[in-house]
Scaffold this motif. Structure first.
Motif, PDB file in Angstrom:
ATOM      1  N   TYR A 405       0.832  -1.210   0.000  1.00 31.19           N
ATOM      2  CA  TYR A 405       0.000   0.000   0.000  1.00 31.19           C
ATOM      3  C   TYR A 405       0.866   1.259   0.000  1.00 31.19           C
ATOM      4  N   MET A 406       1.943   1.260   0.800  1.00 32.08           N
ATOM      5  CA  MET A 406       2.827   2.418   0.851  1.00 32.08           C
ATOM      6  C   MET A 406       3.512   2.638  -0.495  1.00 32.08           C
ATOM      7  N   ILE A 407       3.972   1.538  -1.112  1.00 33.80           N
ATOM      8  CA  ILE A 407       4.623   1.664  -2.414  1.00 33.80           C
ATOM      9  C   ILE A 407       3.627   2.159  -3.466  1.00 33.80           C
ATOM     10  N   TRP A 408       2.382   1.703  -3.393  1.00 31.55           N
ATOM     11  CA  TRP A 408       1.346   2.179  -4.314  1.00 31.55           C
ATOM     12  C   TRP A 408       1.122   3.682  -4.123  1.00 31.55           C
ATOM     13  N   LYS A 409       1.103   4.142  -2.863  1.00 31.85           N
ATOM     14  CA  LYS A 409       0.945   5.571  -2.602  1.00 31.85           C
ATOM     15  C   LYS A 409       2.128   6.364  -3.157  1.00 31.85           C
ATOM     16  N   VAL A 410       3.328   5.784  -3.055  1.00 31.01           N
ATOM     17  CA  VAL A 410       4.500   6.448  -3.626  1.00 31.01           C
ATOM     18  C   VAL A 410       4.338   6.600  -5.133  1.00 31.01           C
ATOM     19  N   PHE A 411       3.892   5.530  -5.808  1.00 35.31           N
ATOM     20  CA  PHE A 411       3.688   5.589  -7.256  1.00 35.31           C
ATOM     21  C   PHE A 411       2.637   6.638  -7.619  1.00 35.31           C
ATOM     22  N   ILE A 414       4.110  10.166  -7.130  1.00 37.30           N
ATOM     23  CA  ILE A 414       5.048  10.532  -8.190  1.00 37.30           C
ATOM     24  C   ILE A 414       4.299  10.781  -9.501  1.00 37.30           C
ATOM     25  N   SER A 415       3.244   9.992  -9.755  1.00 37.97           N
ATOM     26  CA  SER A 415       2.473  10.202 -10.986  1.00 37.97           C
ATOM     27  C   SER A 415       1.824  11.576 -11.008  1.00 37.97           C
ATOM     28  N   VAL A 416       1.349  12.035  -9.850  1.00 40.44           N
ATOM     29  CA  VAL A 416       0.758  13.370  -9.773  1.00 40.44           C
ATOM     30  C   VAL A 416       1.814  14.440 -10.034  1.00 40.44           C
ATOM     31  N   LYS A 417       2.970  14.275  -9.403  1.00 42.70           N
ATOM     32  CA  LYS A 417       4.038  15.253  -9.590  1.00 42.70           C
ATOM     33  C   LYS A 417       4.564  15.246 -11.025  1.00 42.70           C
ATOM     34  N   ARG A 418       4.407  14.115 -11.692  1.00 43.30           N
ATOM     35  CA  ARG A 418       4.948  14.002 -13.048  1.00 43.30           C
ATOM     36  C   ARG A 418       4.223  14.931 -14.029  1.00 43.30           C
ATOM     37  N   ALA A 419       3.032  15.362 -13.659  1.00 41.52           N
ATOM     38  CA  ALA A 419       2.268  16.247 -14.548  1.00 41.52           C
ATOM     39  C   ALA A 419       2.951  17.587 -14.745  1.00 41.52           C
ATOM     40  N   THR A 420       3.876  17.947 -13.849  1.00 40.26           N
ATOM     41  CA  THR A 420       4.573  19.231 -13.975  1.00 40.26           C
ATOM     42  C   THR A 420       5.779  19.155 -14.899  1.00 40.26           C
ATOM     43  N   LEU A 421       6.143  17.959 -15.362  1.00 41.07           N
ATOM     44  CA  LEU A 421       7.349  17.826 -16.183  1.00 41.07           C
ATOM     45  C   LEU A 421       7.285  18.606 -17.497  1.00 41.07           C
ATOM     46  N   PRO A 422       6.152  18.681 -18.208  1.00 35.48           N
ATOM     47  CA  PRO A 422       6.147  19.434 -19.482  1.00 35.48           C
ATOM     48  C   PRO A 422       6.499  20.901 -19.337  1.00 35.48           C
ATOM     49  N   TYR A 432      14.434  14.001 -14.809  1.00 38.05           N
ATOM     50  CA  TYR A 432      13.438  13.508 -13.872  1.00 38.05           C
ATOM     51  C   TYR A 432      12.698  12.285 -14.424  1.00 38.05           C
ATOM     52  N   GLU A 433      12.456  12.247 -15.720  1.00 37.41           N
ATOM     53  CA  GLU A 433      11.804  11.068 -16.300  1.00 37.41           C
ATOM     54  C   GLU A 433      12.677   9.832 -16.110  1.00 37.41           C
ATOM     55  N   GLY A 434      13.980   9.975 -16.317  1.00 36.94           N
ATOM     56  CA  GLY A 434      14.880   8.838 -16.096  1.00 36.94           C
ATOM     57  C   GLY A 434      14.929   8.417 -14.641  1.00 36.94           C
ATOM     58  N   VAL A 435      14.958   9.411 -13.732  1.00 37.67           N
ATOM     59  CA  VAL A 435      14.991   9.103 -12.302  1.00 37.67           C
ATOM     60  C   VAL A 435      13.715   8.383 -11.873  1.00 37.67           C
ATOM     61  N   ILE A 436      12.570   8.869 -12.347  1.00 45.31           N
ATOM     62  CA  ILE A 436      11.297   8.247 -11.982  1.00 45.31           C
ATOM     63  C   ILE A 436      11.226   6.811 -12.490  1.00 45.31           C
ATOM     64  N   TYR A 437      11.650   6.604 -13.726  1.00 46.61           N
ATOM     65  CA  TYR A 437      11.622   5.249 -14.289  1.00 46.61           C
ATOM     66  C   TYR A 437      12.510   4.310 -13.482  1.00 46.61           C
ATOM     67  N   ARG A 438      13.725   4.768 -13.147  1.00 44.54           N
ATOM     68  CA  ARG A 438      14.642   3.921 -12.394  1.00 44.54           C
ATOM     69  C   ARG A 438      14.122   3.678 -10.984  1.00 44.54           C
ATOM     70  N   PHE A 439      13.530   4.723 -10.403  1.00 44.99           N
ATOM     71  CA  PHE A 439      13.009   4.563  -9.049  1.00 44.99           C
ATOM     72  C   PHE A 439      11.856   3.565  -9.011  1.00 44.99           C
ATOM     73  N   LYS A 440      10.958   3.633  -9.985  1.00 49.28           N
ATOM     74  CA  LYS A 440       9.856   2.677 -10.023  1.00 49.28           C
ATOM     75  C   LYS A 440      10.366   1.255 -10.187  1.00 49.28           C
ATOM     76  N   PHE A 441      11.375   1.069 -11.020  1.00 47.50           N
ATOM     77  CA  PHE A 441      11.966  -0.261 -11.191  1.00 47.50           C
ATOM     78  C   PHE A 441      12.540  -0.768  -9.870  1.00 47.50           C
ATOM     79  N   LEU A 442      13.211   0.099  -9.119  1.00 50.25           N
ATOM     80  CA  LEU A 442      13.787  -0.285  -7.832  1.00 50.25           C
ATOM     81  C   LEU A 442      12.702  -0.601  -6.816  1.00 50.25           C
ATOM     82  N   MET A 443      11.606   0.137  -6.842  1.00 50.88           N
ATOM     83  CA  MET A 443      10.520  -0.143  -5.904  1.00 50.88           C
ATOM     84  C   MET A 443       9.849  -1.476  -6.208  1.00 50.88           C
TER      85      MET A 443
END
Length: 545
Positions: A405-411, A414-422, A432-443
């Motif tokens: 549940y905690m990992i799902w909340k983290v995802f 991050i998905s909400v924050k990702r909307a600011t990338l454009p 940040y896109e690379g960091v997010i992708y790598r972080f999700k893989f690690l989680m």
């Protein structure tokens, strides 16, 4: 901005590192599946009834041991023609068990690589219409354990332990016919934390006393069977070899990681402290102390092994909670970079581990003085032991659900924050896109590691207790699973130490109006000298906005 290696490592180098770690994980599974034998082996030994003629009911001479083979062997008693009305009395029959039992014409001996020995007793009681036993019957045993080594004479048995013990027999019979045996449950007899000697001898008497109601109503006992269970020496060699390989590697990575942290101008972050604690706990678990058992008798090794594994479990579970919680980025003020906001989660982990430690001390702690002691011998003790195991299994399952549940909340966060990338410059957006992708893989890798750890813990508890509560549980407990999970712990920790070490590289920023405005926005935020990840800074920045 300076971050960690996982943020600044090139995709090619990261792919090579991940492939190497996956290959190492596969090798750990293959070592257990193709090289290591089964973790434990068992041998059924039929007790030999020996004659012990006493004079006026006196005890036998000090140091007198009964054994069925070699110089000074005992006189065999045909128990099938034995009755209490004959000239033999119950205290004049001694059941003797030589461990390990002979195989064919070859007398086997124990190796110190086999580590430990567990004895489980099976009582064969024949049905007679005139003597019917109760479904639950208490049996009292006078048990003595001795040992000798190869260089000792055949009659030079030395006392190891002795005790008057009580066990509960649960017996039933399907076809109540003469000369049929009752179906009686097995009972735990003893547990040795080390196998330092070559041979062990067990003598069991079944005393009868009508005045004190000892062993009354047992019926006619024909045979006693002892199931001797020990760790397989070949598996121990493979297991210790893995420890020997991983121990120096983890130490080197740990030293390298902490040097990198101290090279920074800031204080270490909470996650860095937790990762250091995880590496130290894994180093303590990897310490190949089993080599000492080859030279010294260390009966406390089972208990020490449980303590080492418990410390690692507690540290690993706590790290996962902090690891997921730190990336939720919801703490404010002084709570950030502090264990205060995790006191509820860590208290639950601590209470669970402490409960298991108390249970282990009540079982194996007492067995250091009396190997015939077992918490499973009484109804209350059995219920308490089963309650501890069931509660531990349920707690592990609930923990896994909560971590998921905690990992799902983290995802989601991050998905909400990702909307600011454009709105960012291309350099920042790609970073940040690379960091997010790598972080999700690690989680995801973290969740997989947690799942296998919880499954391994539950199966290990069931496998250890199945001989004691006499339940036929079919488990595919293979060496590949044990070595694979153990290797996974080391590979996962090494990956975290490597990828979350501070990086000396600076990721580029494109000069543009967007980047200048972003720098102004970042400068308005409260600076945190303990900041560890640029992903955390990014999420907290957008949260403040």
């Amino acid at each position: 901005m300076q971050g960690t290696i996982i943020e600044n490592l090139s995709g090619k180098k990261l792919s090579v590192l991940v492939i190497m770690l996956i290959i190492a994980q596969i090798v750990c599974f293959l070592i257990g599946g193709l090289i290591a034998p089964t973790p434990a082996t068992s041998q059924n030994i039929l007790g030999t009834p020996c004659e012990d003629i006493r004079i006026n009911g006196t005890e036998p001479g000090a140091g007198k041991w009964f054994y069925s083979r070699g110089k000074g062997s005992c006189t065999y008693v045909d128990i099938n023609h034995f009755s209490l009305d004959s000239h033999h009395q119950a205290h004049q029959v001694v059941y003797t068990f030589l461990m390990p039992g002979p195989r064919g014409n070859l007398q086997l001996d124990y190796s110190r690589w086999q580590q430990n020995l567990i004895g489980v007793l099976q009582v064969d009681i024949v049905y007679h219409s005139q003597i019917q036993i109760a479904p639950r019957t208490k049996i009292t045993l006078d048990a003595r354990l001795a040992y000798r080594n190869k260089e000792d004479p055949e009659d030079a048995w030395k006392p190891y332990a002795s005790s008057i013990i009580e066990r509960i027999l649960d017996c039933s019979i399907d076809d109540a016919m003469e000369q049929y045996n009752y179906n009686c449950s097995v009972v735990p007899l003893f547990e040795l934390g080390s196998l330092f000697h070559d041979y062990y001898l067990l003598n069991i008497r079944i005393p009868a006393d009508t005045d004190r109601n000892i062993n009354q109503g047992l019926g006619h006992i024909t045979d006693l069977w002892l199931t001797a269970i020990n760790q397989n020496g070949g598996f121990t060699k493979v297991w210790v070899s893995l420890k020997t390989v991983f121990f120096p590697i983890v130490i080197c990575f740990l030293i390298w990681y902490w040097r990198r942290v101290h090279m920074l101008s800031r204080l270490p972050a909470l996650l860095e402290y937790m990762l250091l604690a995880l590496g130290m706990a894994l180093t303590f678990l990897n310490l190949p102390m089993e080599y000492l058992t080859l030279a010294y008798d260390m009966p406390f090794m089972l208990l020490l092994g449980d303590i080492r594994q418990g410390i690692f479990y507690a540290t690993l579970l706590s790290f996962w909670l902090v690891f997921a919680g730190e990336h939720l980025m919801i703490q404010e003020g002084d709570q950030r970079n502090s264990l205060k906001c995790y006191w509820r989660h860590l208290s639950a982990v601590g209470i669970g581990c402490l409960s298991l430690f108390i249970f282990d001390m009540c079982e194996r702690g007492v067995q250091l003085r009396n190997p015939f002691y077992s918490i499973w011998v009484t109804d209350v003790g059995t219920k308490m032991a089963l309650s501890f195991i069931i509660l531990a299994g349920l707690s592990a399952g609930v923990y896994l659900i909560f971590l998921t549940y905690m990992i799902w909340k983290v995802f989601m966060n991050i998905s909400v924050k990702r909307a600011t990338l454009p709105n960012m410059s291309s350099a920042r957006r790609l970073h940040y896109e690379g960091v997010i992708y790598r972080f999700k893989f690690l989680m995801v890798a973290t969740l997989l590691c947690a799942s296998l750890t919880v499954i391994g813990f539950i199966l290990g508890q069931v496998a250890e207790g199945q001989w004691k509560w006499d339940e036929e549980v079919e488990l595919q407990m293979t060496s590949a699973f044990f070595t694979g999970v153990y290797g996974m712990w080391n590979i996962y920790t090494l990956a975290l130490l490597c990828l979350y070490a501070p990086s000396h590289k600076q990721w580029p920023i494109e000069p543009s109006e967007h980047s200048i405005s972003e720098e102004i926005e970042f400068s308005r935020l409260p600076t945190d000298p303990n900041e560890m990840l640029s992903l955390t800074a990014f999420a907290r920045k957008t949260a403040v906005e």
